[in-house]
Design a protein around this motif. Sequence first.
Motif, PDB file in Angstrom:
ATOM      1  N   TYR A  99       0.834  -1.202   0.000  1.00 50.21           N
ATOM      2  CA  TYR A  99       0.000   0.000   0.000  1.00 50.21           C
ATOM      3  C   TYR A  99       0.865   1.247   0.000  1.00 50.21           C
ATOM      4  CZ  TYR A  99       0.790   1.135   4.952  1.00 50.21           C
ATOM      5  OH  TYR A  99       1.353   1.503   6.150  1.00 50.21           O
ATOM      6  N   THR A 114       0.429   5.819   0.528  1.00 48.53           N
ATOM      7  CA  THR A 114      -0.442   6.918   0.945  1.00 48.53           C
ATOM      8  C   THR A 114       0.101   8.241   0.439  1.00 48.53           C
ATOM      9  OG1 THR A 114       0.737   7.226   3.043  1.00 48.53           O
ATOM     10  CG2 THR A 114      -1.162   5.745   3.073  1.00 48.53           C
ATOM     11  N   HIS A 157       0.475  -4.178   9.029  1.00 52.47           N
ATOM     12  CA  HIS A 157       1.114  -3.395   7.978  1.00 52.47           C
ATOM     13  C   HIS A 157       2.340  -2.670   8.498  1.00 52.47           C
ATOM     14  CE1 HIS A 157      -1.641  -0.700  10.067  1.00 52.47           C
ATOM     15  NE2 HIS A 157      -0.919   0.310   9.623  1.00 52.47           N
ATOM     16  N   GLN A 209      -3.411   4.100  -2.147  1.00 55.20           N
ATOM     17  CA  GLN A 209      -3.648   2.863  -2.889  1.00 55.20           C
ATOM     18  C   GLN A 209      -3.387   1.656  -1.996  1.00 55.20           C
ATOM     19  OE1 GLN A 209      -0.848   3.218  -6.087  1.00 55.20           O
ATOM     20  NE2 GLN A 209      -1.914   4.924  -7.019  1.00 55.20           N
ATOM     21  N   VAL A 210      -4.220   0.639  -2.141  1.00 59.58           N
ATOM     22  CA  VAL A 210      -4.010  -0.653  -1.493  1.00 59.58           C
ATOM     23  C   VAL A 210      -4.109  -1.712  -2.580  1.00 59.58           C
ATOM     24  CG1 VAL A 210      -4.835  -2.307   0.221  1.00 59.58           C
ATOM     25  CG2 VAL A 210      -4.993   0.145   0.696  1.00 59.58           C
ATOM     26  N   TYR A 211      -3.053  -2.502  -2.734  1.00 55.28           N
ATOM     27  CA  TYR A 211      -3.022  -3.562  -3.731  1.00 55.28           C
ATOM     28  C   TYR A 211      -2.970  -4.912  -3.037  1.00 55.28           C
ATOM     29  CZ  TYR A 211      -1.834   0.031  -7.143  1.00 55.28           C
ATOM     30  OH  TYR A 211      -1.855   1.133  -7.938  1.00 55.28           O
TER      31      TYR A 211
END
Length: 132
Positions: A8, A10, A76, A120-122
């Motif tokens: 991820y 930010t 995380h 984004q978070v993948y």
Amino acid sequence: RLNASGYYSTQLVPVTLNIRVRLGGAGGTGGVELLATGDQSPGGGLSNLFWRLSTELTCRSTGASGSIIGQSAWEHQSTATGSPIFWQMSTLDALVIDTTTENRVQLSADWAAGVAAGDQVYCTNLSIEALN
């Protein structure tokens, strides 16, 4: 059992993020919300840092008024070399779910208003395992 991982990023001034696991519904909405982090504030200006979700769900009863309970945490990194942070996701009481119909598993990362291209978070790895 649901296990997922990825990376991820930010923006410099991040907005809040809520990681959710649902059954039923489609496209990140609807269904029964089983687990959620609630609105959390990740650090700002992060780039491609690791995250992992390890979830245990137990079906306590089946039928039109079946019940499920679960625990999880969204683990995380907040820096490239620092210790991981855990956002707890727990269901204290069993939730009612109709087990006689199809219930799709949904994992979503929901950003608050003001989300930008840098937030984004993948998910690169996902496994769902049914145990008996």
